[in-house]
Structure formats: C-alpha cells, structure tokens
Design an enzyme around this catalytic site. Sequence first.
Site, PDB file in Angstrom:
ATOM      1  N   LYS A 122      -4.224  -1.109  15.804  1.00 49.40           N
ATOM      2  CA  LYS A 122      -4.880  -0.341  14.740  1.00 49.40           C
ATOM      3  C   LYS A 122      -6.062   0.469  15.295  1.00 49.40           C
ATOM      4  CE  LYS A 122      -2.280  -1.401  11.161  1.00 49.40           C
ATOM      5  NZ  LYS A 122      -1.482  -0.371  10.453  1.00 49.40           N
ATOM      6  N   ILE A 140       0.828  -1.209   0.000  1.00 46.29           N
ATOM      7  CA  ILE A 140       0.000   0.000   0.000  1.00 46.29           C
ATOM      8  C   ILE A 140       0.863   1.259   0.000  1.00 46.29           C
ATOM      9  CG2 ILE A 140      -1.619   1.313   1.438  1.00 46.29           C
ATOM     10  CD1 ILE A 140      -2.733  -1.466   2.399  1.00 46.29           C
ATOM     11  N   PRO A 197       3.247  -7.975  -0.481  1.00 54.31           N
ATOM     12  CA  PRO A 197       4.261  -8.960  -0.086  1.00 54.31           C
ATOM     13  C   PRO A 197       4.015  -9.511   1.318  1.00 54.31           C
ATOM     14  CG  PRO A 197       5.298  -7.061  -1.116  1.00 54.31           C
ATOM     15  CD  PRO A 197       3.845  -6.715  -0.959  1.00 54.31           C
ATOM     16  N   SER A 198       3.546  -8.652   2.236  1.00 51.70           N
ATOM     17  CA  SER A 198       3.341  -9.162   3.601  1.00 51.70           C
ATOM     18  C   SER A 198       2.148 -10.119   3.655  1.00 51.70           C
ATOM     19  CB  SER A 198       3.187  -8.025   4.609  1.00 51.70           C
ATOM     20  OG  SER A 198       1.956  -7.402   4.459  1.00 51.70           O
ATOM     21  N   ASP A 222      11.586   4.245   3.431  1.00 50.65           N
ATOM     22  CA  ASP A 222      11.351   2.850   3.834  1.00 50.65           C
ATOM     23  C   ASP A 222      12.574   2.395   4.619  1.00 50.65           C
ATOM     24  OD1 ASP A 222       9.251   0.504   2.699  1.00 50.65           O
ATOM     25  OD2 ASP A 222      11.145  -0.290   3.476  1.00 50.65           O
ATOM     26  N   TYR A 236      -2.661  -6.829  16.820  1.00 49.71           N
ATOM     27  CA  TYR A 236      -2.784  -6.019  15.596  1.00 49.71           C
ATOM     28  C   TYR A 236      -4.042  -5.152  15.686  1.00 49.71           C
ATOM     29  CZ  TYR A 236      -3.006  -4.936  10.581  1.00 49.71           C
ATOM     30  OH  TYR A 236      -3.053  -4.298   9.359  1.00 49.71           O
ATOM     31  N   VAL A 249      -5.602  -6.980   1.562  1.00 52.98           N
ATOM     32  CA  VAL A 249      -5.056  -6.364   0.349  1.00 52.98           C
ATOM     33  C   VAL A 249      -3.838  -7.160  -0.116  1.00 52.98           C
ATOM     34  CG1 VAL A 249      -3.913  -4.292  -0.547  1.00 52.98           C
ATOM     35  CG2 VAL A 249      -5.857  -4.062   1.017  1.00 52.98           C
ATOM     36  N   ARG A 290     -13.074 -14.846   3.290  1.00 50.78           N
ATOM     37  CA  ARG A 290     -13.546 -13.995   4.392  1.00 50.78           C
ATOM     38  C   ARG A 290     -13.907 -12.592   3.899  1.00 50.78           C
ATOM     39  NH1 ARG A 290      -8.439 -12.021   8.281  1.00 50.78           N
ATOM     40  NH2 ARG A 290      -7.695 -10.548   6.745  1.00 50.78           N
ATOM     41  N   ASP A 328      13.717   4.162   9.243  1.00 47.84           N
ATOM     42  CA  ASP A 328      13.078   3.185  10.136  1.00 47.84           C
ATOM     43  C   ASP A 328      12.156   3.974  11.050  1.00 47.84           C
ATOM     44  OD1 ASP A 328      12.331   1.438  12.095  1.00 47.84           O
ATOM     45  OD2 ASP A 328      14.346   0.718  12.556  1.00 47.84           O
TER      46      ASP A 328
HETATM   47  P1  NAD Z   1       3.909  -4.640   3.375  1.00 48.43           P
HETATM   48  O1  NAD Z   1       3.757  -4.963   4.824  1.00 48.43           O
HETATM   49  O2  NAD Z   1       4.004  -5.760   2.408  1.00 48.43           O
HETATM   50  O3  NAD Z   1       5.134  -3.660   3.143  1.00 48.43           O
HETATM   51  C1  NAD Z   1       5.331  -2.612   4.015  1.00 48.43           C
HETATM   52  C2  NAD Z   1       6.612  -1.846   3.795  1.00 48.43           C
HETATM   53  O4  NAD Z   1       6.943  -1.363   5.088  1.00 48.43           O
HETATM   54  C3  NAD Z   1       7.833  -2.661   3.307  1.00 48.43           C
HETATM   55  O5  NAD Z   1       8.441  -1.992   2.208  1.00 48.43           O
HETATM   56  C4  NAD Z   1       8.766  -2.669   4.523  1.00 48.43           C
HETATM   57  O6  NAD Z   1      10.149  -2.625   4.184  1.00 48.43           O
HETATM   58  C5  NAD Z   1       8.334  -1.396   5.246  1.00 48.43           C
HETATM   59  N1  NAD Z   1       8.692  -1.391   6.666  1.00 48.43           N
HETATM   60  C6  NAD Z   1       8.650  -2.427   7.532  1.00 48.43           C
HETATM   61  N2  NAD Z   1       9.110  -2.038   8.727  1.00 48.43           N
HETATM   62  C7  NAD Z   1       9.439  -0.727   8.613  1.00 48.43           C
HETATM   63  C8  NAD Z   1       9.971   0.231   9.507  1.00 48.43           C
HETATM   64  N3  NAD Z   1      10.287  -0.094  10.779  1.00 48.43           N
HETATM   65  N4  NAD Z   1      10.183   1.492   9.071  1.00 48.43           N
HETATM   66  C9  NAD Z   1       9.887   1.832   7.794  1.00 48.43           C
HETATM   67  N5  NAD Z   1       9.398   0.969   6.887  1.00 48.43           N
HETATM   68  C10 NAD Z   1       9.171  -0.298   7.304  1.00 48.43           C
HETATM   69  O7  NAD Z   1       2.705  -3.669   2.938  1.00 48.43           O
HETATM   70  P2  NAD Z   1       1.142  -3.776   3.185  1.00 48.43           P
HETATM   71  O8  NAD Z   1       0.697  -5.178   3.452  1.00 48.43           O
HETATM   72  O9  NAD Z   1       0.537  -3.028   2.068  1.00 48.43           O
HETATM   73  O10 NAD Z   1       0.909  -2.992   4.561  1.00 48.43           O
HETATM   74  C11 NAD Z   1       1.016  -1.585   4.636  1.00 48.43           C
HETATM   75  C12 NAD Z   1       0.124  -1.063   5.738  1.00 48.43           C
HETATM   76  O11 NAD Z   1      -1.218  -1.418   5.464  1.00 48.43           O
HETATM   77  C13 NAD Z   1       0.433  -1.601   7.136  1.00 48.43           C
HETATM   78  O12 NAD Z   1       0.254  -0.586   8.080  1.00 48.43           O
HETATM   79  C14 NAD Z   1      -0.597  -2.684   7.307  1.00 48.43           C
HETATM   80  O13 NAD Z   1      -0.867  -2.942   8.673  1.00 48.43           O
HETATM   81  C15 NAD Z   1      -1.766  -2.060   6.603  1.00 48.43           C
HETATM   82  N6  NAD Z   1      -2.790  -3.011   6.163  1.00 48.43           N
HETATM   83  C16 NAD Z   1      -2.468  -3.987   5.273  1.00 48.43           C
HETATM   84  C17 NAD Z   1      -3.459  -4.877   4.889  1.00 48.43           C
HETATM   85  C18 NAD Z   1      -3.165  -5.992   3.923  1.00 48.43           C
HETATM   86  O14 NAD Z   1      -3.992  -6.915   3.810  1.00 48.43           O
HETATM   87  N7  NAD Z   1      -2.056  -5.968   3.204  1.00 48.43           N
HETATM   88  C19 NAD Z   1      -4.756  -4.756   5.405  1.00 48.43           C
HETATM   89  C20 NAD Z   1      -5.037  -3.742   6.294  1.00 48.43           C
HETATM   90  C21 NAD Z   1      -4.049  -2.852   6.664  1.00 48.43           C
END
Ligand code: NAD
Length: 249
Positions: A150, A18, A182-183, A37, A146, A179, A209, A58
């Site tokens: 949130k 995202i 990669p995570s 990042d 989590y 969404v 779900r 970070d």
């Molecule tokens: P992701 O988790 O795949 O990638 C996140 C990015 O964050 C990576 O590039 C990683 O290097 C970076 N990162 C990790 N630790 C870090 C740190 N300490 N400092 C700076 N950067 C850091 O991306 P995503 O799944 O799209 O998640 C992004 C956000 O969206 C998160 O807050 C997550 O909780 C939220 N979210 C994701 C989903 C989902 O299903 N993917 C759903 C709801 C909310």
Amino acid sequence: MGRLDGKRALCTASGAGIGRATALAFAAEGAHVIATDINADSLADLKTHGIAETRVLDVRNAEMIRDCVGSAGQIDILFNGAGFVHHGTILDCSEDDWDFSFELNVKSMHRTISACLPGMLAQGGGTIVNIASVAGPKGIPNRYVYGASKAAVIGLTKSVARDFIRDGIRCNAICPGTVQSPSLDQRIANQAKSEGRPVEDVRQAFIDRQPLGRVGTAEEIAALAVYLAADESAYVTGVAVDIDGGLSL
Ligand code: NAD
C-alpha cells in the site's frame, strides 16, 4: 444535478465493500459506471441499482484489462479498488505471498492506469482514484507485505500525478482505516480460528485499535472517492488522504 454528471467511470472490485459502495455512489451522482469484479455473481444486482454496465475483470490479468479498457469507450474516472490483506510479519511472508500481494495490490494499478492514461491524455484529462490503506504510511502490526504494497500504491499515485500534472490528469490515493466489509469479516473469522479466540473478541480488538471507537463504513470511503473523482477537487492531486477514524494519529 449530479456531481459526476456526464462522466464515465471504470471501477474495479465493484462487487463488495468499498468498491461496491463507490460504484453505487458514482452512479448516484450521475456517472455512467462500468463496474467490474473478478466475481460475476457479485455484480449480478448492480444494474438494478443504477450501474450502467458490468464486466467480469480480474485485475491480475493484463489481457483482460486491455480488452476491458479497449472496449469501454471514453473513461473520465478510473477507480482502482482491488486489494488483499496478508496477515503477518516479514517472517510469515513467503516469496509467493509477496508476489501475490504486489501483483494484486500494486501491479494491477500499474496496468489499469497504463491502459486508461493514453485515452485520458487524448481527451484532455481524467482523474484516477487509488485505494491504498493507512497501513501504507503507518506501520501496523502484522501487516508487513500489505503495508509495503500500500506504500507502493501511494508512491505510484504521486508519481503519476507529478508526471501528468500539466495534462489535465489528477491521481490521488485514499488511505482507509478499518472498514466494515466482507473481507474484514473473513479476516476476523480467520484470526479467531487461528488464535482460538471468540470471534467477538477479535472484532472488538479491531474496534479498539480505532481511536474513534468504531470501524468505518464503505459508504464513508465512497463519499471521499466521489469528491476526488469530481471536478470540485480540481486543485487536489498527488495526495494520499487518511480516512481512518484517527488510526494514523
Ligand atoms: P473486499 O476485500 O471485501 O472486497 C473486494 C472485492 O474485490 C470483492 O468483490 C472481490 O471479488 C474483488 N476482487 C478480489 N480479487 C480481485 C481481482 N483479482 N480482480 C478484481 N476484483 C477482485 O473489500 P474491502 O475490504 O472494502 O477492500 C477494498 C479495498 O480497500 C482493498 O484495496 C483493501 O486493501 C482496501 N482497504 C480495506 C480496508 C478495510 O478495512 N476493509 C482498509 C483499508 C484499505
């Protein structure tokens, strides 16, 4: 005309998912984007896609945040994207798990907002977009810490919005459902391994779900972030917007 022409945006977690889609969408709408990042490699190609600046940051490191904001110049938009999903109930959550989740998911936002807000106030305004999750407002199985973290992001968002509502500051949260990122792939792989199930079975359970019948895309979330960052949402502050394929229904 871009919807963010003339704006300068500081974005966290821009390397993947995202955060990456949002940094790219902000740039496509004309913003000068400072994409950050923790992972330098993940930022490497962003400048070839219209991102003005990249920095390693970070969000758990208060000094790095201060240095980054101090040298970034004017910031009109702050996008807080970093977050970590801990899998499990309260019985699976150690003190360290709790501290890590709150440090990364919540305190990071306290720090970036604290660092950016004085500049935004001095220039007469700014907008903050925080990524929460539908796991905040809704109880989701195995998302204990989590969800707690949130929900705290939503509280933090509303509090900042209310305190600075007459100062040109807007602060909103986005609550995505599942969404593709990669995570998510990593979570699916981990769960398949720990439960001894085929990866595709676990992926299908994530899809099932979602009442809409599919997971979302990072670009769909980024489109909402653009709206909340842009002046067209000038009357919107302190909200937590579900964008979740019906998961909260
Ligand atoms: P992701 O988790 O795949 O990638 C996140 C990015 O964050 C990576 O590039 C990683 O290097 C970076 N990162 C990790 N630790 C870090 C740190 N300490 N400092 C700076 N950067 C850091 O991306 P995503 O799944 O799209 O998640 C992004 C956000 O969206 C998160 O807050 C997550 O909780 C939220 N979210 C994701 C989903 C989902 O299903 N993917 C759903 C709801 C909310």
